[in-house]
Structure formats: C-alpha cells, structure tokens
Design a protein around this motif. Structure first.
Motif, PDB file in Angstrom:
ATOM      1  N   ASN A   1      46.488  38.978  52.545  1.00 48.83           N
ATOM      2  CA  ASN A   1      47.066  38.865  51.289  1.00 48.83           C
ATOM      3  C   ASN A   1      46.879  37.252  51.162  1.00 48.83           C
ATOM      4  O   ASN A   1      47.777  36.533  51.837  1.00 48.83           O
ATOM      5  CB  ASN A   1      48.240  39.394  51.126  1.00 48.83           C
TER       6      ASN A   1
ATOM      7  N   PHE B   1      37.006  45.221  50.894  1.00 48.41           N
ATOM      8  CA  PHE B   1      37.518  45.225  49.622  1.00 48.41           C
ATOM      9  C   PHE B   1      38.193  44.003  49.186  1.00 48.41           C
ATOM     10  O   PHE B   1      38.952  43.391  50.003  1.00 48.41           O
ATOM     11  CB  PHE B   1      38.152  46.566  49.503  1.00 48.41           C
TER      12      PHE B   1
ATOM     13  N   ASP C   1      41.110  43.375  46.070  1.00 53.16           N
ATOM     14  CA  ASP C   1      41.827  43.751  45.106  1.00 53.16           C
ATOM     15  C   ASP C   1      42.501  42.366  44.167  1.00 53.16           C
ATOM     16  O   ASP C   1      43.214  41.882  44.947  1.00 53.16           O
ATOM     17  CB  ASP C   1      42.976  44.677  45.469  1.00 53.16           C
ATOM     18  N   ARG C   2      42.021  42.231  43.031  1.00 56.00           N
ATOM     19  CA  ARG C   2      42.576  41.126  42.229  1.00 56.00           C
ATOM     20  C   ARG C   2      43.157  41.574  41.152  1.00 56.00           C
ATOM     21  O   ARG C   2      43.429  40.740  40.203  1.00 56.00           O
ATOM     22  CB  ARG C   2      41.390  40.141  41.928  1.00 56.00           C
ATOM     23  N   THR C   3      43.924  42.667  41.037  1.00 57.28           N
ATOM     24  CA  THR C   3      44.468  43.249  40.172  1.00 57.28           C
ATOM     25  C   THR C   3      45.770  42.395  39.874  1.00 57.28           C
ATOM     26  O   THR C   3      46.166  42.461  38.657  1.00 57.28           O
ATOM     27  CB  THR C   3      44.597  44.826  39.996  1.00 57.28           C
ATOM     28  N   GLN C   4      46.379  42.022  40.882  1.00 60.90           N
ATOM     29  CA  GLN C   4      47.707  41.195  40.761  1.00 60.90           C
ATOM     30  C   GLN C   4      47.511  39.763  41.347  1.00 60.90           C
ATOM     31  O   GLN C   4      48.545  39.314  42.087  1.00 60.90           O
ATOM     32  CB  GLN C   4      48.876  42.335  41.535  1.00 60.90           C
ATOM     33  N   SER C   5      46.318  39.384  41.006  1.00 61.31           N
ATOM     34  CA  SER C   5      46.159  38.209  41.843  1.00 61.31           C
ATOM     35  C   SER C   5      46.639  36.684  41.132  1.00 61.31           C
ATOM     36  O   SER C   5      46.301  35.690  41.506  1.00 61.31           O
ATOM     37  CB  SER C   5      44.445  37.928  41.852  1.00 61.31           C
TER      38      SER C   5
ATOM     39  N   ARG D   1      40.414  44.082  38.699  1.00 62.16           N
ATOM     40  CA  ARG D   1      39.589  45.179  39.267  1.00 62.16           C
ATOM     41  C   ARG D   1      39.788  44.961  40.679  1.00 62.16           C
ATOM     42  O   ARG D   1      39.911  44.061  41.231  1.00 62.16           O
ATOM     43  CB  ARG D   1      38.366  45.180  38.831  1.00 62.16           C
ATOM     44  N   VAL D   2      39.152  46.357  41.558  1.00 62.04           N
ATOM     45  CA  VAL D   2      39.078  46.196  42.967  1.00 62.04           C
ATOM     46  C   VAL D   2      37.554  46.384  43.150  1.00 62.04           C
ATOM     47  O   VAL D   2      36.736  47.109  42.487  1.00 62.04           O
ATOM     48  CB  VAL D   2      39.976  47.532  43.369  1.00 62.04           C
TER      49      VAL D   2
ATOM     50  N   ASN E   1      34.760  47.031  46.116  1.00 64.28           N
ATOM     51  CA  ASN E   1      34.345  47.513  47.278  1.00 64.28           C
ATOM     52  C   ASN E   1      32.901  47.546  48.000  1.00 64.28           C
ATOM     53  O   ASN E   1      32.107  47.460  47.139  1.00 64.28           O
ATOM     54  CB  ASN E   1      34.700  48.942  47.516  1.00 64.28           C
TER      55      ASN E   1
ATOM     56  N   SER F   1      34.326  35.937  44.269  1.00 66.00           N
ATOM     57  CA  SER F   1      35.315  36.699  43.303  1.00 66.00           C
ATOM     58  C   SER F   1      36.172  35.420  42.748  1.00 66.00           C
ATOM     59  O   SER F   1      36.613  34.483  43.357  1.00 66.00           O
ATOM     60  CB  SER F   1      36.343  37.661  43.673  1.00 66.00           C
TER      61      SER F   1
END
Length: 753
Positions: A547, A568, A570-574, A585-586, A588, A622
């Motif tokens: 994280n 993967f 995961d930047r939905t709560q970045s 979005r996530v 993969n 990203s």
C-alpha cells in the motif's frame, strides 16, 4: 497524436501569474525526476534523438539532456509559418548528408517532420521545418509546405528515419480510423512516395496513432535483429508487431501472426475455438446462431474483430431481431479459471454467456456494445470437480441484440483485463504515444523509449497547476526476447537513474502477515524507488504487495494475486480521484511466476507510479493524485496467508530540478514548524499566533486535504488580527498554512457545525 497548440497557449496564459513558482518546480503533484515543462501543456514525445552528446525531446516545446535524467528546457522552437494550423505529433531527423539542401558545408541540419492540423477544416497534412542553430534551438518553417498534401482529417504522426537498406528516408504514419500504418519514402525529405500499407492486425478498438519502426536484437544477439512496428491506440493503449522491413513494406513474421491470429502460446487448455463449419457437439435453439460459426462479420453488421482463427460464434444471423441459444456439451471443471473473448450487446441475462452448474447460472458475462472481442475471465475454482455447461444466449431483439464469443480456455491464470488480444506495451492506463530514441552518435547499443504519462479519457481534466498536464515517462531500455507467446518486448528503467538515489535501505527475509507498516523505509516525500521480491504460494488465496501513499483509508495499492496470477493496481482510493469518473479503477495484468517469486521494481514520483514486474516482463504505468500533506506512508501486506519479503532495497530519490528537493509538499523545507491554532475544533473562526518580533507580512492559507487553497489572507503582524473566518466551510479536516519570514508553519484543524 495532438500537441494542442491552443491548449498550450491557454496553459501559458493561465500560468502567467504562477511563473515564479513554476520555475522552482515545487507545485503540488509536480514530478521530481520525470521531465515536465515549466508551464503549459506537454503531450506526445516528438523528435527523440541523440546528437553531439545531447538527447533532445520535443513536444513541440524543446528540452535537452546529457543523460536523460537532468533536463534543460529551451524556448519554443518552431519559427515562421502562420496561425492556420496546429503542430501535431511528428519527429526530428539529423540530415547529415544535407539531402534536403537546407544547410551549407559548415552546417549540421536537423529537420522536423510533423502533422499540420488545419484549425478550420481539421485536414491533416505533413510539413517540415529545418534548423542549423546551436543545439537545434530554432526551426524555420519550409515555405513550400505541405510536403505530403492530403484532403483527409485522419492522417498523422509521422516517424521518420534514414533507411540504410535503400539509402533513403522512410516514414511510418497512421490512418487512425482505418487502423492502418502507411510507409512512405523520400530521397530529400521534401518529395515523398507512398510504398505500402500495414494493418489492420491486432487491437483496433480505438484510433491508431503515433507509430514507430525500428530494429531490436533478438535475445541479445546483435547478429539477429528483428524489425518492430509500434503504435498507440486511443485513448491510452500501445501495441507492437515483430517482423521484417525491406525498405518498402513491413511484414509480421510467422511467430507474431501465430499468436495474434490463432492464439498460439496462450496459457491454458483450449475448450473450443469454433474453427469448424458447424457447432459439432454444441446444440442450437432458435435462428440467431445459424447452422455454424461465422467467418467474421455477417450481412448488415459492422466490422467484427478480435476473434482468433477464421471463425467465431456470432448471433447476428438475420440481424439483431433474431434470437437463440447455443449450449455446450457437459464438461468437468478442472482449472481455476475460464477465459474467453467476448463482444456484442450489453444486455444482462439477454445477450450473454453463462456457466451453469447443477442447472443454475453461477457465472455470466455480457458484451460491451462493440464488435471488438476482448478477454474476459471467471474464477470457477469453487466448482472444480463438478459438471458444468456453457450457454451462449441471444434473447434480445433491439439494438445490439447479438453476442460474439470465441476461444474459450480453461486455465490457471485469469485473463480478465478486458483488452483485445494483442502484444501490449504497458498494461497500465497512463503510458501512451511511445517513441524510441534515434542515436546519431552511435555510441550506445541500447534502444531507449519513453511515452506520455496520460490518458485521453481524462487528459483535459488533470488537476495540475502548471498547465493542466503531467509529464513524460521514465526513459526505458527495451529488449526483445523469445517466449512461448512469441516475441516479447521487456522494459527496464535506464541505468542513469541510479545517480538520483540517496541512502539505501536494505531488508531481507522479512515475514509479512496481514497488513503492517513498513517502518524501516519512510520517505519524507512521494519521490522514491524500491526493488522487492516476495515469495508466493501459487494457486493459493494469498495476495501480497504494497500500500503506497497511505493515510487512513487512502492508499495506492500494488499487489500480486497468487490465485489468479495477476499483478494489480487499485487506485480507487488513491487520493483525489473524483476529477473524472473514468479515473478511479482497478488494473490487472496476467503474469508468469518465476520460481514461486514475484519481483517489483517501483518508482513513485508525486503523481505517478511505474512498476516493472519480473524484470520488466510486465509493466504498468499509472497516474495518481495522493494527498500531498499526509499520504506518504508505505505498508506491506500478505492477505489470507503469510509470506516472506525475501528482499527489499529502497531509496529516496533526489530532485532533478534543484539541489534541495522541491515537491510542492509543505514540509519540503527544513525550516518547517508547527503553529498553534485555537479553538480546535472550531466552527466560526480560527486564531493563530505569529512569531514575535517579525516586521514582515505573513501569508495565511486554509487548504483542504486535496491540496486546494480555499482561503488566503495577508497578515500584518501587530496591525491585523491573526484570525480567519471559517464559518462558510463544510465540516471536515483542513490545514492552516502560514509563510512568515521565509518560514513555513502548518497545523491541521477540524471545522465543526
């Protein structure tokens, strides 16, 4: 694609009041070891050449570097011409033989070749400008432009190089909407002849743009070089093909075609590829599926692409009005995943493929209202050992009332990235418009490329202050290697970046269970690099990773899923993700393990994350916009099962812009101090105390957790009160920032009702 001159001008004008600040490269989110312009827009890299010990980068701004690390920005280079067109993407060549006649015996001439995008008609033609100035600072417009006339609005992004096979200039240029790359030749850069056209082949969901054509040694053998064609596909993808170029025509070789057209080498067990004149043991109902697989598009249908082989399931038989069902024979679920290619209508339960176990639908997928088949996959591990059937359903008679399916695979690697079948350059969402460096000094055997770190889905809403733009990627050395899937490009950061490293932090054999703070490596700013190797248990439910940019619930998640064999992000709560609905979005990407280990080489630079997995076998780039005040933590995780972090080597990285790292984060200076704020919490006003004895004014700001300034006030110590009205703020957490006597003070406070 576009180097939007209008946007550039707007960015420059908008940034005029910020020029002093922009010069120190310390704005919020400003990258510290990626190149970005002082102000204004940056887009596709152009003119990537090395000449006389200088690397050049155009966009059509201009910067130079001796090492691709530290950069010096030059003035706007393009001189002359008129305001009827914008400079779109192109390239620069060094005309050492003066074939164009722009130089004299004492001059070395550079020629820029670019797309002239007419501002009124949108017609795209190709023009040139020449430079004999030191370091190619200024280019003079060629008055007989365009050198390639056109009536098309879809003809752009020339990449030009000297072809030693036929002793002439060669150009690769795209017809974006047609998904074609055309080859032109010229003896003098002024007169061009079309030689051939390549494509479509591979992915074609978006427009093809920004091509390039170059050679790479295969498996490190300089005596066995292959030609590589690349191009971008809007809004954010890049793909490549390996083959041969004879000076006139690019031809993909058999290995490349076997993978792209037939799926040779795809991991897993093929259940069915529908390569027959009938459905064999599958049973049909209704009329939509006809009597057998379709050979591509059917009558009245748009172009269907992305299937493998010559045939696919296509329920457009008789048009969208027809309905039907196609049912497989029973089979035993034997692998963890079922992967397949799918397109067609997006109608849940009506245009879909279903997995039935004991007569019940346990998995389903629909198309995406397109005719380009893309990889989808299901986790079916809970049904291993049970009997199942597949049903392909078309029970919708309206628009997009059909379904396309092909190449159903049983596998232990999940392929669910929702991309077409292609050789992808980068699996992340923010690496586009890639260009290689042409080395006229011939002093380096490496092939290096870089791309634009952005995505046209949200490029015009990026929350940066120096021109609404981002930066170019890290320069990457690329190699071509043989794999079961054919020839593959691997990438790694250039060695020169190591000079930015500060003191090394080393960890070995650290047991990780659950989520834990990485206490041994605590960068002061989000400008760092690390290399790490996790031991993993293949096929288990284990997830390992990091994280990054952590604060409370906010984090940028980078990991590896041992069950799916996918890496993967995961930047939905970045951090700040709400500026565009397509940003959170996530991502993969399937990856092959090496000796039950997964390795990460990671670069974090304020607004970007670049990840090189397993020595660059898979790469993900990203953007991110973490809270610049609090999101600096790093956590390790191993979920569902403990793991061993076999090795970790981390470095904070110096800024390329100044000796003291400027980051736009308030604690970037050593003289930062806290300040007393009262009351805290508060609902009407906050008060604070300035240092005694100062005779200077102070600037006080209230900033939200996204780094946005909401209030600003000039304080005159001893004259005006040190207070700020916050009655109109919403309930939440805020930061008071005070600059006084060149000393920064900050304090978080809470607004309550």
């Amino acid at each position: 694609m576009k180097n939007i001159f209008v946007t550039l001008l707007i960015g420059v004008l908008f940034s005029f009041s910020l020029i002093v600040k922009a010069q120190d490269y310390s704005e919020q989110y400003r990258p510290q070891f990626h190149f970005s312009p002082k102000s204004g827009w940056i887009g596709d890299p152009d003119g990537t050449i090395k000449f006389d010990s200088l690397y050049h980068l155009f966009w059509w701004g201009h910067a130079v570097s001796e090492d691709l690390v530290y950069w010096k920005e030059y003035p706007w280079p393009m001189q002359g011409g008129n305001s009827s067109f914008d400079y779109y993407t192109g390239s620069v060549v060094v005309d050492t033989a003066n074939t164009a006649g722009f130089g004299t015996g004492d001059d070395t001439v550079a020629v820029a070749i670019y797309t002239m995008h007419n501002r009124t008609t949108n017609i795209e033609t190709q023009g040139i400008s020449s430079s004999t100035s030191p370091d190619f600072k200024y280019f003079n417009y060629y008055n007989d432009n365009p050198v390639i006339p056109s009536t098309s609005t879809d003809f752009r992004d020339p990449s030009v190089f000297w072809d030693t096979q036929l002793d002439r200039w060669a150009m690769a240029i795209t017809r974006p909407g047609e998904h074609r790359i055309e080859i032109y030749s010229s003896p003098d850069l002024k007169n061009w002849t079309k030689q051939s056209s390549f494509g479509p082949l591979g992915a074609r969901t978006g427009a093809w743009e920004v091509p390039d054509l170059f050679q790479l040694p295969l498996d490190g053998n300089p005596e066995n070089k292959k030609w590589v064609m690349i191009c971008g596909m809007g809004p954010n993808r890049g793909q490549y093909w390996v083959g041969d170029f004879d000076g006139s025509t690019f031809t993909p070789d058999g290995t490349t075609l076997a993978y792209l057209k037939n799926g040779t080498g795809i991991n897993g067990e093929l259940f069915t590829d529908f390569e027959a004149s009938d459905y064999g043991t599958w049973t049909t109902e209704g009329t939509a599926f006809g009597t057998g697989p379709a050979n591509g598009s059917l009558s009245g249908q748009m172009d269907v692409s992305g299937y493998l082989g010559d045939y696919l399931v296509n329920s457009f038989n008789g048009g969208d009005a027809a309905t039907g069902k196609l049912t497989s024979p029973e089979f035993m679920v034997s692998k963890n995943f079922i992967n397949f290619l799918i397109a067609g209508g997006n109608h849940n339960n009506l245009t879909c493929i279903n997995l039935l176990v004991n007569g019940e639908v346990v998995r389903t997928a629909t198309g995406d209202n397109s005719e380009q088949l893309k990889w989808f996959g299901w986790d079916v591990s809970e049904y291993i050992g049970q009997t199942a059937v597949l049903q392909i359903i078309d029970n919708f008679s309206g628009s997009w009332g059909h379904i396309n399916i092909d190449h159903i695979m049983f596998s232990d690697i999940l392929t669910d990235h929702r991309y077409e079948h292609a050789y992808w350059i980068d699996y992340g969402p923010d690496f586009y418009a890639v260009r290689t460096y042409r080395n006229y000094d011939a002093d380096d055997d490496r092939t290096i490329w870089l791309g634009w770190m952005n995505n046209w889905d949200y490029a015009n809403s990026i929350p940066t202050s120096w021109g609404g733009s981002t930066a170019e990627s890290l320069p990457r050395e690329i190699q071509l290697v043989s794999t079961l899937q054919g020839y593959k490009i691997t990438q790694k950061p250039i060695e020169e970046l190591k000079k930015l490293r500060k003191e090394e932090v080393v960890l070995t054999n650290k047991t990780v269970e659950g989520t834990t703070v990485l206490t041994e490596f605590k960068p002061l700013k989000n400008t760092y690099e690390f290399e790490a190797v996790y031991e993993v248990n293949p096929g288990s439910d284990q997830k390992v990773g990091f994280n990054l940019c952590v604060s409370d619930a906010n984090k940028m998640v980078l990991g590896y899923d041992a069950k799916t064999s996918n890496v993967f992000i995961d930047r939905t709560q970045s951090g700040y993700v709400s500026f565009n609905s397509k940003f959170p979005r996530v991502i993969n990407a399937p990856v092959q393990l090496k000796e039950n280990k997964i390795s990460f080489h990671v670069f974090v630079d304020q607004l970007s994350l670049e990840v090189f997995v397993n020595d660059g076998d898979v790469v993900l780039t990203s953007l991110m916009f973490p809270n610049p005040y609090f999101q600096k933590g790093i956590e390790l995780f191993s979920i569902n099962e403990s793991s061993v972090l076999q090795s970790f080597n981390g470095w904070e990285l110096n800024s390329i812009w100044e000796e003291e790292l400027g980051t736009g984060i308030l604690d970037r200076r050593e003289n930062i101090k806290s300040i007393d704020v009262y009351p805290n919490p508060a609902n009407q006003k906050i008060h604070f105390t300035l240092n005694a004895g100062t005779s200077r004014t102070a600037t006080a700001k209230v900033i939200n957790l996204l780094g946005q300034t909401l209030k600003e006030k000039i304080i005159f110590p001893g004259i005006s009160s040190s207070e700020i009205d916050i009655s109109d703020l919403k309930t939440g957490h805020y930061i008071l920032y005070v600059l006084n006597d060149n000393q920064i003070s900050t304090q978080q406070f809470i607004k309550v009702n």
